[in-house]
Design a protein around this motif. Sequence first.
Motif, PDB file in Angstrom:
ATOM      1  N   ALA A   1       0.838  -1.203   0.000  1.00  0.00           N
ATOM      2  CA  ALA A   1       0.000   0.000   0.000  1.00  0.00           C
ATOM      3  C   ALA A   1       0.868   1.247   0.000  1.00  0.00           C
ATOM      4  N   MET A   2       1.867   1.260   0.845  1.00  0.00           N
ATOM      5  CA  MET A   2       2.732   2.446   0.922  1.00  0.00           C
ATOM      6  C   MET A   2       3.558   2.614  -0.347  1.00  0.00           C
ATOM      7  N   ALA A   3       4.148   1.551  -0.839  1.00  0.00           N
ATOM      8  CA  ALA A   3       5.002   1.644  -2.027  1.00  0.00           C
ATOM      9  C   ALA A   3       4.194   2.017  -3.264  1.00  0.00           C
ATOM     10  N   LEU A   4       3.064   1.363  -3.469  1.00  0.00           N
ATOM     11  CA  LEU A   4       2.248   1.650  -4.642  1.00  0.00           C
ATOM     12  C   LEU A   4       1.569   3.010  -4.521  1.00  0.00           C
ATOM     13  N   GLY A   5       1.175   3.379  -3.309  1.00  0.00           N
ATOM     14  CA  GLY A   5       0.587   4.703  -3.098  1.00  0.00           C
ATOM     15  C   GLY A   5       1.577   5.807  -3.401  1.00  0.00           C
ATOM     16  N   ALA A   6       2.821   5.627  -2.986  1.00  0.00           N
ATOM     17  CA  ALA A   6       3.859   6.632  -3.242  1.00  0.00           C
ATOM     18  C   ALA A   6       4.137   6.784  -4.734  1.00  0.00           C
ATOM     19  N   LYS A   7       3.908   5.705  -5.508  1.00  0.00           N
ATOM     20  CA  LYS A   7       4.129   5.758  -6.955  1.00  0.00           C
ATOM     21  C   LYS A   7       2.907   6.300  -7.703  1.00  0.00           C
ATOM     22  N   GLY A   8       1.839   6.596  -6.967  1.00  0.00           N
ATOM     23  CA  GLY A   8       0.629   7.103  -7.603  1.00  0.00           C
ATOM     24  C   GLY A   8      -0.277   6.030  -8.163  1.00  0.00           C
ATOM     25  N   ALA A   9      -0.040   4.786  -7.790  1.00  0.00           N
ATOM     26  CA  ALA A   9      -0.837   3.682  -8.321  1.00  0.00           C
ATOM     27  C   ALA A   9      -2.142   3.468  -7.557  1.00  0.00           C
ATOM     28  N   LEU A  10      -2.247   4.008  -6.358  1.00  0.00           N
ATOM     29  CA  LEU A  10      -3.441   3.824  -5.539  1.00  0.00           C
ATOM     30  C   LEU A  10      -4.059   5.172  -5.218  1.00  0.00           C
ATOM     31  N   VAL A  11      -5.367   5.179  -5.078  1.00  0.00           N
ATOM     32  CA  VAL A  11      -6.053   6.415  -4.711  1.00  0.00           C
ATOM     33  C   VAL A  11      -6.076   6.564  -3.200  1.00  0.00           C
ATOM     34  N   ASP A  12      -6.178   7.796  -2.743  1.00  0.00           N
ATOM     35  CA  ASP A  12      -6.351   8.092  -1.325  1.00  0.00           C
ATOM     36  C   ASP A  12      -7.817   7.862  -0.998  1.00  0.00           C
ATOM     37  N   LEU A  13      -8.091   6.891  -0.146  1.00  0.00           N
ATOM     38  CA  LEU A  13      -9.481   6.579   0.194  1.00  0.00           C
ATOM     39  C   LEU A  13     -10.166   7.713   0.940  1.00  0.00           C
ATOM     40  N   ASN A  14      -9.399   8.574   1.600  1.00  0.00           N
ATOM     41  CA  ASN A  14     -10.013   9.729   2.258  1.00  0.00           C
ATOM     42  C   ASN A  14     -10.727  10.610   1.233  1.00  0.00           C
ATOM     43  N   GLU A  15     -10.174  10.704   0.033  1.00  0.00           N
ATOM     44  CA  GLU A  15     -10.775  11.516  -1.020  1.00  0.00           C
ATOM     45  C   GLU A  15     -11.726  10.704  -1.900  1.00  0.00           C
ATOM     46  N   ALA A  16     -11.310   9.508  -2.297  1.00  0.00           N
ATOM     47  CA  ALA A  16     -12.087   8.703  -3.237  1.00  0.00           C
ATOM     48  C   ALA A  16     -13.292   8.021  -2.592  1.00  0.00           C
ATOM     49  N   ALA A  17     -13.185   7.689  -1.319  1.00  0.00           N
ATOM     50  CA  ALA A  17     -14.264   6.970  -0.624  1.00  0.00           C
ATOM     51  C   ALA A  17     -14.330   7.425   0.835  1.00  0.00           C
ATOM     52  N   PRO A  18     -14.723   8.676   1.080  1.00  0.00           N
ATOM     53  CA  PRO A  18     -14.713   9.181   2.456  1.00  0.00           C
ATOM     54  C   PRO A  18     -15.603   8.376   3.414  1.00  0.00           C
TER      55      PRO A  18
END
Length: 161
Positions: A92-109
Amino acid sequence: MIRTTRLLKFGFLLCLALACGRVLAARLLIWMVGDDKTPQVMQPAVAAFRATHPDVAVEVRDVPWADAMTKYSAALASRRGPDLVTGSTSYAMALGAKGALVDLNEAAPDLARQLEEHANPGALRAIRSADGRLFGAPFDMHVQLQYYRSDLQAAAPTDWE
């Protein structure tokens, strides 16, 4: 345990719904880390999702642990990856840092709020970036065991630190 199971199913179904909204074709592709039996675990959740989204085909594929991060990174580079993935917290951290995952706080609050309320706080800390972005939802919890060598220590340690 029942509450956790329901939350996990809710989270997975919500993630399916979110992914469905982002997909142009009526198909969801899910990569799950594990063995060839792993996709069977998700069949009840897939069936529940399909009951309310009959026009969406859902395919669940297994990805061996040894190949997962390489495969995920290649999919990111090619921009031809799956709609949903599972993996360890470090993914989650590695893929999130690469922009591969969305921030759930914004995409699915709503999901992020449900996770804050019900999920294991330690699991959430493990998948939250330093700036507060949440790149995944805890899917399951594994029992971790620690062993000691009785030939080196007479009794089990009372403190593992």
